[in-house]
Design an enzyme around this catalytic site. Structure first.
Site, PDB file in Angstrom:
ATOM      1  N   GLU A 229      -6.097  -4.729  10.158  1.00 20.95           N
ATOM      2  CA  GLU A 229      -5.088  -3.702  10.415  1.00 20.95           C
ATOM      3  C   GLU A 229      -5.404  -2.983  11.723  1.00 20.95           C
ATOM      4  O   GLU A 229      -6.200  -2.020  11.733  1.00 20.95           O
ATOM      5  CB  GLU A 229      -5.064  -2.678   9.272  1.00 20.95           C
ATOM      6  CG  GLU A 229      -4.665  -3.272   7.937  1.00 20.95           C
ATOM      7  CD  GLU A 229      -3.943  -2.245   7.055  1.00 20.95           C
ATOM      8  OE1 GLU A 229      -2.895  -2.590   6.518  1.00 20.95           O
ATOM      9  OE2 GLU A 229      -4.423  -1.109   6.935  1.00 20.95           O
TER      10      GLU A 229
ATOM     11  N   SER B  99       2.763  -2.158  10.378  1.00 24.75           N
ATOM     12  CA  SER B  99       4.194  -2.297  10.677  1.00 24.75           C
ATOM     13  C   SER B  99       4.722  -3.715  10.427  1.00 24.75           C
ATOM     14  O   SER B  99       5.556  -4.210  11.184  1.00 24.75           O
ATOM     15  CB  SER B  99       4.499  -1.848  12.102  1.00 24.75           C
ATOM     16  OG  SER B  99       4.131  -0.483  12.270  1.00 24.75           O
TER      17      SER B  99
ATOM     18  N   GLY C  18       1.886   2.294  10.733  1.00 28.15           N
ATOM     19  CA  GLY C  18       2.885   3.363  10.622  1.00 28.15           C
ATOM     20  C   GLY C  18       3.540   3.736  11.934  1.00 28.15           C
ATOM     21  O   GLY C  18       4.233   4.742  12.019  1.00 28.15           O
TER      22      GLY C  18
ATOM     23  N   ASN D  25       0.880  -1.171   0.000  1.00 25.24           N
ATOM     24  CA  ASN D  25       0.000   0.000   0.000  1.00 25.24           C
ATOM     25  C   ASN D  25       0.918   1.222   0.000  1.00 25.24           C
ATOM     26  O   ASN D  25       1.471   1.579   1.027  1.00 25.24           O
ATOM     27  CB  ASN D  25      -0.893  -0.018   1.254  1.00 25.24           C
ATOM     28  CG  ASN D  25      -1.700   1.263   1.402  1.00 25.24           C
ATOM     29  OD1 ASN D  25      -1.765   2.069   0.476  1.00 25.24           O
ATOM     30  ND2 ASN D  25      -2.302   1.453   2.565  1.00 25.24           N
TER      31      ASN D  25
ATOM     32  N   LYS E 263       0.251   4.254  -0.335  1.00 28.07           N
ATOM     33  CA  LYS E 263      -0.340   5.497   0.194  1.00 28.07           C
ATOM     34  C   LYS E 263      -0.034   6.647  -0.784  1.00 28.07           C
ATOM     35  O   LYS E 263       0.057   6.415  -1.985  1.00 28.07           O
ATOM     36  CB  LYS E 263       0.150   5.756   1.612  1.00 28.07           C
ATOM     37  CG  LYS E 263      -0.022   4.500   2.492  1.00 28.07           C
ATOM     38  CD  LYS E 263       0.101   4.720   3.943  1.00 28.07           C
ATOM     39  CE  LYS E 263      -0.138   3.400   4.668  1.00 28.07           C
ATOM     40  NZ  LYS E 263      -0.225   3.539   6.108  1.00 28.07           N
TER      41      LYS E 263
ATOM     42  N   GLU F 230      -7.061   5.075   7.300  1.00 23.90           N
ATOM     43  CA  GLU F 230      -6.788   6.487   6.977  1.00 23.90           C
ATOM     44  C   GLU F 230      -7.952   7.103   6.199  1.00 23.90           C
ATOM     45  O   GLU F 230      -8.159   8.311   6.239  1.00 23.90           O
ATOM     46  CB  GLU F 230      -5.458   6.593   6.201  1.00 23.90           C
ATOM     47  CG  GLU F 230      -4.275   6.359   7.135  1.00 23.90           C
ATOM     48  CD  GLU F 230      -3.037   5.773   6.477  1.00 23.90           C
ATOM     49  OE1 GLU F 230      -2.912   5.826   5.240  1.00 23.90           O
ATOM     50  OE2 GLU F 230      -2.189   5.235   7.218  1.00 23.90           O
TER      51      GLU F 230
ATOM     52  N   HIS G 199      -9.641   1.510   4.333  1.00 21.27           N
ATOM     53  CA  HIS G 199      -8.397   1.705   5.088  1.00 21.27           C
ATOM     54  C   HIS G 199      -8.657   2.680   6.230  1.00 21.27           C
ATOM     55  O   HIS G 199      -9.428   3.626   6.080  1.00 21.27           O
ATOM     56  CB  HIS G 199      -7.294   2.229   4.161  1.00 21.27           C
ATOM     57  CG  HIS G 199      -5.962   2.200   4.834  1.00 21.27           C
ATOM     58  ND1 HIS G 199      -5.550   3.190   5.691  1.00 21.27           N
ATOM     59  CD2 HIS G 199      -4.965   1.279   4.797  1.00 21.27           C
ATOM     60  CE1 HIS G 199      -4.340   2.876   6.153  1.00 21.27           C
ATOM     61  NE2 HIS G 199      -3.973   1.726   5.635  1.00 21.27           N
TER      62      HIS G 199
HETATM   63  P1  PGA Z   1       2.468   0.269   7.672  1.00 24.15           P
HETATM   64  O1  PGA Z   1       1.073   0.532   6.934  1.00 24.15           O
HETATM   65  O2  PGA Z   1       3.009  -1.040   7.154  1.00 24.15           O
HETATM   66  O3  PGA Z   1       3.333   1.437   7.303  1.00 24.15           O
HETATM   67  O4  PGA Z   1       2.176   0.201   9.142  1.00 24.15           O
HETATM   68  C1  PGA Z   1       0.168  -0.500   6.661  1.00 24.15           C
HETATM   69  C2  PGA Z   1      -1.078   0.056   6.039  1.00 24.15           C
HETATM   70  O5  PGA Z   1      -1.478   1.169   6.406  1.00 24.15           O
HETATM   71  O6  PGA Z   1      -1.697  -0.564   5.142  1.00 24.15           O
END
Ligand code: PGA
Length: 261
Positions: free
Chosen positions: A176, A220, A182, A19, A21, A106, A104
């Site tokens: 998630e 992460s 993140g 992903n 982003k 976000e 997601h």
């Molecule tokens: P991350 O993000 O691996 O940077 O924690 C995962 C995601 O948001 O899909």
């Protein structure tokens, strides 16, 4: 109980989906994608990148015919019309995408997306022949108050209510935990397994064929924890944020997926 799965399906392949982003440029993407292509010519797991929409054409031109699939990061819940700034599932499909991420965290937090909206987005994706990667997950406050199962299963229940029983076997699920995205904090393999088994139970309750659904872990996931997470019976891969932007890290996670049981 963590570590045990009632629904072992030897046919379930691991999937590693990046992903990206809101990262990238034509030049940076070309370097990243060529690096990924060089390391994935003989993979035994599924690999995908979900990129910002302006780069879908670049993915189609660089990745067609390879083992790496591509997809978008969001889709409209509407079919067409006066929805400035939105992209329909049919538009995304025109770029030969296989996947689209929906729900997601976000998008949920920054754009007030409800579970109902996420369900409608998943339905649009399925109707257009895309596989939605449906994200669910609890916040830290919810986990600490013991509400993880209730929150995650509640999200899933509403989303599954928007799609047909048949389609419930045609999605990818991504667990998630919001507190792990993140942040460098990862769910332990046992924590992930426990939630993944609940998710699988709910999917199978809707449609027994959904035991084949890939349930990914996201938050992460890095080269140093990917192998352990994916050794759990219901962790079928990962949705990778930060580590998907570095060729070596992404390929190391792909290798861990291919080597996982
Ligand atoms: P991350 O993000 O691996 O940077 O924690 C995962 C995601 O948001 O899909």
């Amino acid at each position: 109980m963590p570590g045990l799965s009632k629904y072992v399906d030897p046919m379930r392949r691991k999937l590693i989906a990046g992903n990206w982003k809101m990262h990238g440029s034509l030049a940076a993407n070309a370097a990243l994608l060529n690096g990924i292509l060089a390391g994935t010519d003989a993979v035994t797991c599924d690999v995908a990148v979900c990129v910002p929409a302006p780069y879908l054409a670049q993915c189609k031109s660089l990745l067609s015919g390879s083992a790496v699939a591509w997809g978008a990061q969001d889709v409209s819940m509407h079919t067409s019309g006066a929805y400035t700034g939105e992209m329909s599932a049919a538009m995304i499909k025109e770029f030969d995408c296989r996947y689209v991420i929906v729900g997601h965290s976000e998008r949920r937090s920054g754009h007030a997306e409800s579970n109902e909206a996420v369900g409608r987005k998943a339905a649009q994706a399925l109707k257009a022949g895309l596989t939605p990667i449906v994200c669910v997950g609890e916040t830290l406050v919810q986990r600490e108050s013991g509400a993880t199962a209730e929150v995650v299963l509640g999200q899933l229940d509403t989303i599954l209510g928007a799609i047909s029983e048949q389609d419930a076997a045609r999605i990818v699920l991504a667990y998630e935990p919001v507190w792990a995205i993140g942040t460098g904090k990862t769910a332990t393999p046992d924590m992930a397994q426990e939630v993944h088994a609940l998710i699988r139970g709910k999917l199978v309750e809707r449609n027994p064929a959904a035991q084949s659904v890939q349930v990914l872990y996201g938050g992460s996931m890095k080269p140093d924890n990917a192998g352990q997470l994916m050794s759990m019976p219901d962790v079928d891969g990962g949705l990778i944020g930060g580590a998907a932007l570095k060729v070596d890290d992404f390929l190391a996670i792909v290798r861990a997926a291919c080597a996982a049981p």
